[in-house]
Design a protein around this motif. Sequence first.
Motif, PDB file in Angstrom:
ATOM      1  N   GLU A  59       0.822  -1.188  -0.126  1.00  0.00           N
ATOM      2  CA  GLU A  59       0.098  -0.080  -0.019  1.00  0.00           C
ATOM      3  C   GLU A  59       1.073   1.278   0.069  1.00  0.00           C
ATOM      4  OE1 GLU A  59      -2.779   0.547   3.262  1.00  0.00           O
ATOM      5  OE2 GLU A  59      -3.403   2.381   2.338  1.00  0.00           O
ATOM      6  N   ILE A  78      -4.009  15.395   4.943  1.00  0.00           N
ATOM      7  CA  ILE A  78      -5.175  14.864   3.766  1.00  0.00           C
ATOM      8  C   ILE A  78      -6.704  15.534   4.097  1.00  0.00           C
ATOM      9  CG2 ILE A  78      -6.428  13.182   2.891  1.00  0.00           C
ATOM     10  CD1 ILE A  78      -3.540  13.123   1.725  1.00  0.00           C
ATOM     11  N   ILE A  87      -6.543  18.125  -3.077  1.00  0.00           N
ATOM     12  CA  ILE A  87      -6.450  16.508  -2.866  1.00  0.00           C
ATOM     13  C   ILE A  87      -6.219  16.163  -4.430  1.00  0.00           C
ATOM     14  CG2 ILE A  87      -8.897  16.082  -2.792  1.00  0.00           C
ATOM     15  CD1 ILE A  87      -5.888  14.205  -1.121  1.00  0.00           C
ATOM     16  N   VAL A  94       0.385  11.085  -6.449  1.00  0.00           N
ATOM     17  CA  VAL A  94       0.452   9.982  -5.945  1.00  0.00           C
ATOM     18  C   VAL A  94       0.190   8.682  -6.765  1.00  0.00           C
ATOM     19  CG1 VAL A  94      -0.465   8.335  -4.142  1.00  0.00           C
ATOM     20  CG2 VAL A  94      -0.141  10.633  -3.707  1.00  0.00           C
ATOM     21  N   VAL A 118      -7.572   6.459  -2.636  1.00  0.00           N
ATOM     22  CA  VAL A 118      -8.255   7.587  -3.614  1.00  0.00           C
ATOM     23  C   VAL A 118      -9.340   8.232  -2.915  1.00  0.00           C
ATOM     24  CG1 VAL A 118      -9.596   7.846  -5.780  1.00  0.00           C
ATOM     25  CG2 VAL A 118      -7.858   6.111  -5.592  1.00  0.00           C
ATOM     26  N   SER A 119      -9.247   9.670  -2.865  1.00  0.00           N
ATOM     27  CA  SER A 119     -10.154  10.607  -1.957  1.00  0.00           C
ATOM     28  C   SER A 119     -11.444  10.844  -3.001  1.00  0.00           C
ATOM     29  CB  SER A 119      -9.596  11.813  -1.799  1.00  0.00           C
ATOM     30  OG  SER A 119      -8.664  11.767  -0.769  1.00  0.00           O
ATOM     31  N   ASP A 179     -11.488   0.605   1.370  1.00  0.00           N
ATOM     32  CA  ASP A 179     -10.792   0.785   2.409  1.00  0.00           C
ATOM     33  C   ASP A 179     -11.545   1.022   3.816  1.00  0.00           C
ATOM     34  OD1 ASP A 179      -8.252   1.437   3.925  1.00  0.00           O
ATOM     35  OD2 ASP A 179      -7.821   3.077   2.743  1.00  0.00           O
ATOM     36  N   ASP A 180     -10.856   0.893   5.046  1.00  0.00           N
ATOM     37  CA  ASP A 180     -11.696   1.152   6.316  1.00  0.00           C
ATOM     38  C   ASP A 180     -12.941   0.456   6.082  1.00  0.00           C
ATOM     39  OD1 ASP A 180      -9.234   2.695   6.621  1.00  0.00           O
ATOM     40  OD2 ASP A 180     -10.317   4.430   5.847  1.00  0.00           O
ATOM     41  N   ARG A 203      -8.784  -0.648  11.057  1.00  0.00           N
ATOM     42  CA  ARG A 203      -7.781  -1.047  11.994  1.00  0.00           C
ATOM     43  C   ARG A 203      -8.731  -1.029  13.310  1.00  0.00           C
ATOM     44  NH1 ARG A 203      -4.562   2.127  15.409  1.00  0.00           N
ATOM     45  NH2 ARG A 203      -5.130   4.142  14.062  1.00  0.00           N
ATOM     46  N   GLU A 236      -6.255  -4.338   8.389  1.00  0.00           N
ATOM     47  CA  GLU A 236      -5.006  -3.428   8.442  1.00  0.00           C
ATOM     48  C   GLU A 236      -4.774  -3.238   9.790  1.00  0.00           C
ATOM     49  OE1 GLU A 236      -6.686  -0.008   6.392  1.00  0.00           O
ATOM     50  OE2 GLU A 236      -7.648   0.753   8.304  1.00  0.00           O
ATOM     51  N   GLY A 237      -3.590  -2.853  10.334  1.00  0.00           N
ATOM     52  CA  GLY A 237      -3.193  -2.448  11.356  1.00  0.00           C
ATOM     53  C   GLY A 237      -3.135  -3.756  12.331  1.00  0.00           C
ATOM     54  N   GLU A 239      -0.925  -5.593  14.679  1.00  0.00           N
ATOM     55  CA  GLU A 239       0.462  -5.319  15.589  1.00  0.00           C
ATOM     56  C   GLU A 239       0.792  -6.582  16.379  1.00  0.00           C
ATOM     57  OE1 GLU A 239      -0.644  -1.648  17.823  1.00  0.00           O
ATOM     58  OE2 GLU A 239      -0.850  -0.324  16.250  1.00  0.00           O
TER      59      GLU A 239
HETATM   60  P1  C2E Z   1      -5.320   4.254   5.669  1.00  0.00           P
HETATM   61  O1  C2E Z   1      -5.498   4.067   4.122  1.00  0.00           O
HETATM   62  O2  C2E Z   1      -6.416   3.421   6.135  1.00  0.00           O
HETATM   63  O3  C2E Z   1      -3.757   3.795   5.808  1.00  0.00           O
HETATM   64  C1  C2E Z   1      -3.417   2.863   6.997  1.00  0.00           C
HETATM   65  C2  C2E Z   1      -2.803   3.647   8.094  1.00  0.00           C
HETATM   66  O4  C2E Z   1      -2.537   3.119   9.097  1.00  0.00           O
HETATM   67  C3  C2E Z   1      -1.407   4.534   7.525  1.00  0.00           C
HETATM   68  O5  C2E Z   1      -1.384   5.615   8.275  1.00  0.00           O
HETATM   69  C4  C2E Z   1      -0.464   3.353   8.072  1.00  0.00           C
HETATM   70  O6  C2E Z   1       0.798   3.784   8.266  1.00  0.00           O
HETATM   71  C5  C2E Z   1      -1.092   3.108   9.287  1.00  0.00           C
HETATM   72  N1  C2E Z   1      -0.750   1.700   9.914  1.00  0.00           N
HETATM   73  C6  C2E Z   1      -0.165   0.718   9.364  1.00  0.00           C
HETATM   74  N2  C2E Z   1      -0.100  -0.373  10.015  1.00  0.00           N
HETATM   75  C7  C2E Z   1      -0.409  -0.143  11.183  1.00  0.00           C
HETATM   76  C8  C2E Z   1      -0.525  -0.621  12.605  1.00  0.00           C
HETATM   77  O7  C2E Z   1       0.188  -1.982  12.624  1.00  0.00           O
HETATM   78  N3  C2E Z   1      -0.760   0.160  13.777  1.00  0.00           N
HETATM   79  C9  C2E Z   1      -1.183   1.526  13.583  1.00  0.00           C
HETATM   80  N4  C2E Z   1      -1.626   2.106  14.609  1.00  0.00           N
HETATM   81  N5  C2E Z   1      -1.150   2.020  12.330  1.00  0.00           N
HETATM   82  C10 C2E Z   1      -0.902   1.334  11.110  1.00  0.00           C
HETATM   83  P2  C2E Z   1      -0.884   6.907   7.801  1.00  0.00           P
HETATM   84  O8  C2E Z   1       0.005   6.550   6.692  1.00  0.00           O
HETATM   85  O9  C2E Z   1      -0.688   8.056   8.658  1.00  0.00           O
HETATM   86  O10 C2E Z   1      -2.079   7.390   6.874  1.00  0.00           O
HETATM   87  C11 C2E Z   1      -3.224   7.534   7.223  1.00  0.00           C
HETATM   88  C12 C2E Z   1      -4.301   8.185   6.360  1.00  0.00           C
HETATM   89  O11 C2E Z   1      -4.275   9.095   5.447  1.00  0.00           O
HETATM   90  C13 C2E Z   1      -4.724   6.656   5.326  1.00  0.00           C
HETATM   91  O12 C2E Z   1      -5.429   5.495   6.260  1.00  0.00           O
HETATM   92  C14 C2E Z   1      -5.431   7.264   4.344  1.00  0.00           C
HETATM   93  O13 C2E Z   1      -6.687   7.433   4.447  1.00  0.00           O
HETATM   94  C15 C2E Z   1      -4.685   8.739   4.194  1.00  0.00           C
HETATM   95  N6  C2E Z   1      -3.742   8.694   3.113  1.00  0.00           N
HETATM   96  C16 C2E Z   1      -2.441   8.243   3.070  1.00  0.00           C
HETATM   97  N7  C2E Z   1      -1.872   8.626   2.050  1.00  0.00           N
HETATM   98  C17 C2E Z   1      -2.744   8.623   1.129  1.00  0.00           C
HETATM   99  C18 C2E Z   1      -2.728   9.078  -0.376  1.00  0.00           C
HETATM  100  O14 C2E Z   1      -1.711   8.936  -0.861  1.00  0.00           O
HETATM  101  N8  C2E Z   1      -3.755   9.475  -0.803  1.00  0.00           N
HETATM  102  C19 C2E Z   1      -5.087   9.761   0.033  1.00  0.00           C
HETATM  103  N9  C2E Z   1      -6.217  10.124  -0.468  1.00  0.00           N
HETATM  104  N10 C2E Z   1      -5.157   9.319   1.340  1.00  0.00           N
HETATM  105  C20 C2E Z   1      -3.875   9.011   1.865  1.00  0.00           C
END
Ligand code: C2E
Length: 287
Positions: A59, A78, A87, A94, A118-119, A179-180, A203, A236-237, A239
């Motif tokens: 991812e 974001i 965005i 991206v 994707v937003s 997602d989510d 997560r 996802e997530g 740990e």
């Molecule tokens: P998401 O798409 O649900 O991504 C998963 C988030 O969980 C990521 O945070 C990732 O680093 C984090 N994560 C992964 N494994 C674990 C784990 O084991 N434990 C915990 N606590 N967290 C974990 P990140 O990178 O801070 O991104 C947060 C959100 O920001 C993403 O949620 C996504 O919604 C958005 N995002 C990130 N990159 C992009 C992008 O390129 N475009 C868009 N539109 N949104 C993005």
Amino acid sequence: WVKESGRAGFRFHQPRKDVDLLSRMRLDHAMRQALQQGQFRLHYQPQLALDSGRVIGAEALIRWRDPLRGEISPAEFIPVAEESGFIVAIGQWVLREAVEQAAQWLRQGLHMPVAVNVSALQFQQPAFVEAVAEALRAAGLPAALLELELTESILVRDADGALKRLEALAALGVQMSIDDFGTGYSSLGYLKRFPIQRLKIDRSFIQGLPEDASDAGIVNAVIQMGRALRLQVIAEGVETEAQREFLRGAGCDEFQGWLYAPALAPLAFEQQVRQQGAAAPAEAPPR
Ligand code: C2E
Ligand code: MG
Ligand code: MG
Ligand code: MG
């Protein structure tokens, strides 16, 4: 915001909302500069099959280090970019970057599907499908190596419009996931109609595993539903070992999470995958 206050002269009254607006505007301005100056990077989090323990995808997650403020979380910027509309530009960057990375890996002999977030606003652009096709064409990447991560909100807002777009994307051959999953409002009927391949369990439902009975129930239900609809299910997530074992026992297909690796810079990602090729992962079946 400026108010006269007797002999003390002027005093600033900034209701909290306006302060927030100001800092959001500053952040938005900083983002526009960051894109121009090339301050964004993509990191890649490995996704693994639960049965073989092999890395089956990555991812792409955006990273931003501002020279003054340091690392800024996408969870912070974001939403601001979504509000201002910027965005769309970030998302386009991206998309191009991730598709180019996957194409480069492929040329190096690393067959690695890449998932891109994707937003809603990006997905709703009239030219979105064409932008995806063009990114694939420019990089020379087979469409099957690109997955788009969509949220439930994208799909419910304008279900008919979304369906048309999803069908056009499916015709290109790209993969799509939700997602989510579980945090939005998608109706089960949509799931049946939409040409998607994967559900990503949020997560927030994984955190309480295996002890929390509601989380366990929800996760089991999503996995069963995924099976019934012939969708892959990824958690996802993840740990802890205990979470992974629960998911494996429940019949989940794949996982990603800090248990195995966080999002990694491209070189670190490659090293991680190569190491895995050399040393059999702990959960590999006995030979
Ligand atoms: P998401 O798409 O649900 O991504 C998963 C988030 O969980 C990521 O945070 C990732 O680093 C984090 N994560 C992964 N494994 C674990 C784990 O084991 N434990 C915990 N606590 N967290 C974990 P990140 O990178 O801070 O991104 C947060 C959100 O920001 C993403 O949620 C996504 O919604 C958005 N995002 C990130 N990159 C992009 C992008 O390129 N475009 C868009 N539109 N949104 C993005
Ligand atoms: Mg995601
Ligand atoms: Mg997610
Ligand atoms: Mg999430």
